[in-house]
Design a protein around this motif. Structure first.
Motif, PDB file in Angstrom:
ATOM      1  N   ASP A 181       0.805  -1.287  -0.080  1.00  0.00           N
ATOM      2  CA  ASP A 181       0.094  -0.024  -0.072  1.00  0.00           C
ATOM      3  C   ASP A 181       0.750   1.186  -0.056  1.00  0.00           C
ATOM      4  O   ASP A 181       0.577   2.351   0.167  1.00  0.00           O
ATOM      5  N   ALA A 182       1.982   1.053  -0.439  1.00  0.00           N
ATOM      6  CA  ALA A 182       2.901   2.310  -0.559  1.00  0.00           C
ATOM      7  C   ALA A 182       2.497   3.381  -1.261  1.00  0.00           C
ATOM      8  O   ALA A 182       1.685   3.087  -2.482  1.00  0.00           O
ATOM      9  N   ALA A 183       2.413   4.619  -1.025  1.00  0.00           N
ATOM     10  CA  ALA A 183       1.976   5.902  -1.788  1.00  0.00           C
ATOM     11  C   ALA A 183       2.892   6.173  -2.846  1.00  0.00           C
ATOM     12  O   ALA A 183       4.384   6.175  -2.742  1.00  0.00           O
ATOM     13  N   ALA A 184       2.246   6.298  -4.109  1.00  0.00           N
ATOM     14  CA  ALA A 184       3.338   6.865  -5.137  1.00  0.00           C
ATOM     15  C   ALA A 184       3.408   8.279  -4.940  1.00  0.00           C
ATOM     16  O   ALA A 184       3.167   9.120  -4.186  1.00  0.00           O
ATOM     17  N   CYS A 185       4.451   8.578  -5.624  1.00  0.00           N
ATOM     18  CA  CYS A 185       5.168   9.948  -5.550  1.00  0.00           C
ATOM     19  C   CYS A 185       4.238  10.922  -6.344  1.00  0.00           C
ATOM     20  O   CYS A 185       3.734  10.693  -7.494  1.00  0.00           O
ATOM     21  N   PRO A 186       3.516  12.052  -5.544  1.00  0.00           N
ATOM     22  CA  PRO A 186       2.596  12.827  -6.100  1.00  0.00           C
ATOM     23  C   PRO A 186       3.127  13.605  -7.363  1.00  0.00           C
ATOM     24  O   PRO A 186       2.041  13.667  -8.309  1.00  0.00           O
ATOM     25  N   GLU A 187       4.094  13.952  -7.485  1.00  0.00           N
ATOM     26  CA  GLU A 187       4.595  14.503  -8.590  1.00  0.00           C
ATOM     27  C   GLU A 187       4.756  13.624  -9.693  1.00  0.00           C
ATOM     28  O   GLU A 187       4.533  14.030 -10.971  1.00  0.00           O
ATOM     29  N   ALA A 188       4.957  12.210  -9.591  1.00  0.00           N
ATOM     30  CA  ALA A 188       4.719  11.365 -10.709  1.00  0.00           C
ATOM     31  C   ALA A 188       3.294  11.209 -11.091  1.00  0.00           C
ATOM     32  O   ALA A 188       3.109  11.222 -12.354  1.00  0.00           O
ATOM     33  N   LEU A 189       2.611  11.172 -10.216  1.00  0.00           N
ATOM     34  CA  LEU A 189       0.993  11.138 -10.527  1.00  0.00           C
ATOM     35  C   LEU A 189       0.552  12.211 -11.370  1.00  0.00           C
ATOM     36  O   LEU A 189      -0.196  12.077 -12.468  1.00  0.00           O
ATOM     37  N   LYS A 190       0.884  13.430 -11.057  1.00  0.00           N
ATOM     38  CA  LYS A 190       0.618  14.535 -11.540  1.00  0.00           C
ATOM     39  C   LYS A 190       1.197  14.570 -13.217  1.00  0.00           C
ATOM     40  O   LYS A 190       0.646  14.953 -14.148  1.00  0.00           O
ATOM     41  N   ALA A 191       2.469  14.181 -13.410  1.00  0.00           N
ATOM     42  CA  ALA A 191       3.224  13.943 -14.485  1.00  0.00           C
ATOM     43  C   ALA A 191       2.358  12.958 -15.534  1.00  0.00           C
ATOM     44  O   ALA A 191       2.199  13.323 -16.754  1.00  0.00           O
ATOM     45  N   ILE A 192       1.668  11.841 -14.967  1.00  0.00           N
ATOM     46  CA  ILE A 192       1.214  11.048 -15.741  1.00  0.00           C
ATOM     47  C   ILE A 192      -0.121  11.245 -16.194  1.00  0.00           C
ATOM     48  O   ILE A 192      -0.387  11.296 -17.254  1.00  0.00           O
ATOM     49  N   GLN A 193      -0.665  12.082 -15.564  1.00  0.00           N
ATOM     50  CA  GLN A 193      -2.140  12.847 -15.410  1.00  0.00           C
ATOM     51  C   GLN A 193      -2.084  13.932 -16.652  1.00  0.00           C
ATOM     52  O   GLN A 193      -2.831  13.904 -17.593  1.00  0.00           O
ATOM     53  N   GLU A 194      -0.778  14.425 -16.697  1.00  0.00           N
ATOM     54  CA  GLU A 194      -0.769  15.488 -17.823  1.00  0.00           C
ATOM     55  C   GLU A 194      -0.030  15.156 -19.284  1.00  0.00           C
ATOM     56  O   GLU A 194       0.276  15.965 -19.849  1.00  0.00           O
ATOM     57  N   ALA A 195       0.390  13.697 -19.117  1.00  0.00           N
ATOM     58  CA  ALA A 195       1.290  13.190 -20.257  1.00  0.00           C
ATOM     59  C   ALA A 195       0.725  12.964 -21.532  1.00  0.00           C
ATOM     60  O   ALA A 195      -0.819  12.929 -21.632  1.00  0.00           O
ATOM     61  N   ASP A 196       1.239  13.177 -22.611  1.00  0.00           N
ATOM     62  CA  ASP A 196       0.674  13.089 -24.041  1.00  0.00           C
ATOM     63  C   ASP A 196       1.245  11.465 -24.365  1.00  0.00           C
ATOM     64  O   ASP A 196       0.616  10.930 -25.194  1.00  0.00           O
ATOM     65  N   LEU A 197       2.336  10.908 -23.749  1.00  0.00           N
ATOM     66  CA  LEU A 197       2.933   9.804 -24.334  1.00  0.00           C
ATOM     67  C   LEU A 197       3.459   9.058 -22.819  1.00  0.00           C
ATOM     68  O   LEU A 197       4.341   9.608 -22.220  1.00  0.00           O
ATOM     69  N   PRO A 216      -0.431   0.557  -6.341  1.00  0.00           N
ATOM     70  CA  PRO A 216      -1.938   0.983  -6.671  1.00  0.00           C
ATOM     71  C   PRO A 216      -2.420   1.955  -7.099  1.00  0.00           C
ATOM     72  O   PRO A 216      -3.019   2.181  -8.391  1.00  0.00           O
ATOM     73  N   ASP A 217      -1.872   3.402  -6.613  1.00  0.00           N
ATOM     74  CA  ASP A 217      -2.209   4.402  -7.134  1.00  0.00           C
ATOM     75  C   ASP A 217      -1.655   4.964  -8.441  1.00  0.00           C
ATOM     76  O   ASP A 217      -2.002   5.890  -9.229  1.00  0.00           O
ATOM     77  N   LEU A 218      -0.495   4.094  -8.537  1.00  0.00           N
ATOM     78  CA  LEU A 218       0.377   4.697  -9.796  1.00  0.00           C
ATOM     79  C   LEU A 218      -0.222   3.697 -10.739  1.00  0.00           C
ATOM     80  O   LEU A 218      -0.320   4.323 -12.094  1.00  0.00           O
ATOM     81  N   ALA A 219      -0.511   2.488 -10.707  1.00  0.00           N
ATOM     82  CA  ALA A 219      -1.159   1.640 -11.734  1.00  0.00           C
ATOM     83  C   ALA A 219      -2.489   2.360 -12.204  1.00  0.00           C
ATOM     84  O   ALA A 219      -2.847   2.398 -13.176  1.00  0.00           O
ATOM     85  N   ALA A 220      -3.406   2.980 -11.031  1.00  0.00           N
ATOM     86  CA  ALA A 220      -4.576   3.439 -11.491  1.00  0.00           C
ATOM     87  C   ALA A 220      -4.430   4.869 -12.444  1.00  0.00           C
ATOM     88  O   ALA A 220      -4.858   4.891 -13.314  1.00  0.00           O
ATOM     89  N   ALA A 221      -3.183   5.464 -11.930  1.00  0.00           N
ATOM     90  CA  ALA A 221      -3.040   6.603 -12.979  1.00  0.00           C
ATOM     91  C   ALA A 221      -2.412   6.189 -14.292  1.00  0.00           C
ATOM     92  O   ALA A 221      -2.946   6.788 -15.453  1.00  0.00           O
ATOM     93  N   ILE A 222      -1.689   5.301 -14.461  1.00  0.00           N
ATOM     94  CA  ILE A 222      -1.261   4.782 -15.626  1.00  0.00           C
ATOM     95  C   ILE A 222      -2.616   4.155 -16.400  1.00  0.00           C
ATOM     96  O   ILE A 222      -2.761   4.328 -17.893  1.00  0.00           O
ATOM     97  N   ILE A 223      -3.264   3.490 -15.887  1.00  0.00           N
ATOM     98  CA  ILE A 223      -4.620   2.838 -16.716  1.00  0.00           C
ATOM     99  C   ILE A 223      -5.757   3.856 -16.830  1.00  0.00           C
ATOM    100  O   ILE A 223      -6.132   3.808 -18.064  1.00  0.00           O
ATOM    101  N   GLY A 224      -5.531   4.922 -16.172  1.00  0.00           N
ATOM    102  CA  GLY A 224      -6.718   5.844 -16.506  1.00  0.00           C
ATOM    103  C   GLY A 224      -6.178   7.082 -17.342  1.00  0.00           C
ATOM    104  O   GLY A 224      -6.984   7.821 -17.597  1.00  0.00           O
ATOM    105  N   SER A 225      -5.005   7.081 -17.638  1.00  0.00           N
ATOM    106  CA  SER A 225      -4.201   8.144 -18.513  1.00  0.00           C
ATOM    107  C   SER A 225      -4.876   8.148 -19.749  1.00  0.00           C
ATOM    108  O   SER A 225      -5.330   7.282 -20.389  1.00  0.00           O
ATOM    109  N   ARG A 226      -4.892   9.365 -20.317  1.00  0.00           N
ATOM    110  CA  ARG A 226      -5.491   9.895 -21.612  1.00  0.00           C
ATOM    111  C   ARG A 226      -4.321   9.806 -22.527  1.00  0.00           C
ATOM    112  O   ARG A 226      -4.610  10.066 -23.739  1.00  0.00           O
ATOM    113  N   ALA A 227      -3.124   9.648 -22.194  1.00  0.00           N
ATOM    114  CA  ALA A 227      -1.681   9.412 -22.917  1.00  0.00           C
ATOM    115  C   ALA A 227      -2.012   8.201 -23.874  1.00  0.00           C
ATOM    116  O   ALA A 227      -2.588   7.398 -23.606  1.00  0.00           O
TER     117      ALA A 227
END
Length: 326
Positions: A181-197, A216-227
């Motif tokens: 249940d480790a937390a992902a780096c918030p800055e990494a989550l933000k970068a993934i949210q804003e990514a094009d690729l 978990p939260d990093l995987a969710a960000a990758i899966i949910g990304s619009r990139a």
């Protein structure tokens, strides 16, 4: 660290670690893109492992250091600092074998109280063209279920640690992270949210690529990304981790660990794929188009950064045309 981004530059987040991420970043710096590297923090071998044991709670610096050096400005100052960060102390004393950059990153983390601030400070010194972030601000351990270590070939044994998993003589069935249940780096989550690729691979499949999908939260960000999501396959199976794996098996393992993940593109070296149609079908099952390009250094199992950059430009163009590049 690089200055404010330009609105016309696609934002690329490269996920991985070690030499695989280094070559990906070496390719990306040749393109007009904004780069963020999101790096695994489960290394427990070599200098990073020694530092983890001697300085409890630190994020292992080795893969982070390598990402910084790949992005360093290629001028006199950047080259000097990159060479210095990669330099390993000689001799037989306590410092022997430690890269200078590992010690600098640990020191900066203690002074600043934050591994992200430490990486940004080191990036500023080196003139890094982009940003390097840890996948988590706490050190993680890889835990794997492995078959083939006992007389019963079906028996599963759990082994712990990146080095143990990477060098196992058994067959890795699955991997997980500890703590789960480790937390992902918030800055990494933000970068993934804003990514094009987003790029996954190349690299050690179970210890550098898959860990990003185990948080978990990093995987969710990758899966949910619009990139646009790109998987770059390795040029050869890795002894221990993926020995005997075909290219399509790499994709199947990816899908097994993250069933909800959809991929847009899969890139592989043309000469390393024996059954292109089979790989194309495996890619299609993940929603991806297969690109077969000449991206290896001739006569080696290493990617050619310039050739990889050309292929990445093709994928970025496709992403833009399909509307994924915002």
């Amino acid at each position: 660290m690089a200055g404010p981004g330009r609105a016309d530059r696609p934002k690329v987040v490269a996920l991985g670690g070690g030499h695989g991420l280094h070559v990906m970043l070496s390719a990306l710096v040749q393109l007009p893109v904004e780069i963020t590297a999101v790096v695994t923090v489960a290394d427990d071998g070599g200098s990073s492992g020694r530092l983890r044991r001697e300085v409890p709670g630190i994020v292992p610096p080795g893969d982070l250091r390598m990402a910084l050096t790949a992005l360093a400005e290629p001028d006199a100052t950047g080259t000097l600092w990159s060479s210095t960060f990669q330099h390993r102390f000689r001799g037989d004393g306590a410092l022997a074998g430690h890269p200078v950059g590992n010690l600098v990153l640990v020191g900066l983390s203690q002074v600043l109280g934050d591994p992200v601030a430490a990486l940004d400070a080191a990036g500023a010194i080196m003139g890094v063209r982009g940003r390097v972030l840890p996948m988590s601000a706490q050190p993680l351990d890889i835990v794997a279920d492995v078959a083939g270590l006992d007389e019963d070939p079906m028996a599963i044994r759990r082994i712990r640690g990146q080095v143990a998993v990477a060098s196992t003589v058994g067959q890795v069935r699955s991997v997980a992270l500890d703590p789960v249940d480790a937390a992902a780096c918030p800055e990494a989550l933000k970068a993934i949210q804003e990514a094009d690729l987003l790029t996954l691979g190349p690299g050690s499949w179970f210890t550098s690529v898959l860990p990003h999908l185990m948080l978990p939260d990093l995987a969710a960000a990758i899966i949910g990304s619009r990139a646009h999501r790109l998987v770059v396959l390795n040029l050869a199976a890795q002894m221990g981790e993926t020995e005997g794996f075909s290219p399509e098996q790499h994709l199947e393992v990816l899908s097994d660990h993250a069933p909800e993940l959809r991929i847009d593109s899969v890139l592989a070296d043309r000469a390393r794929v024996e059954l292109p149609q089979r790989l194309a079908s495996a890619a299609q099952r993940l929603g991806a188009q297969l690109d077969l390009h000449d991206i290896a250094i001739a006569g080696t199992a290493r990617h050619h950064p310039a050739a990889l950059a050309t292929s990445l430009a093709t994928v970025l163009g496709r992403a833009s045309r399909s509307g994924r590049h915002r």
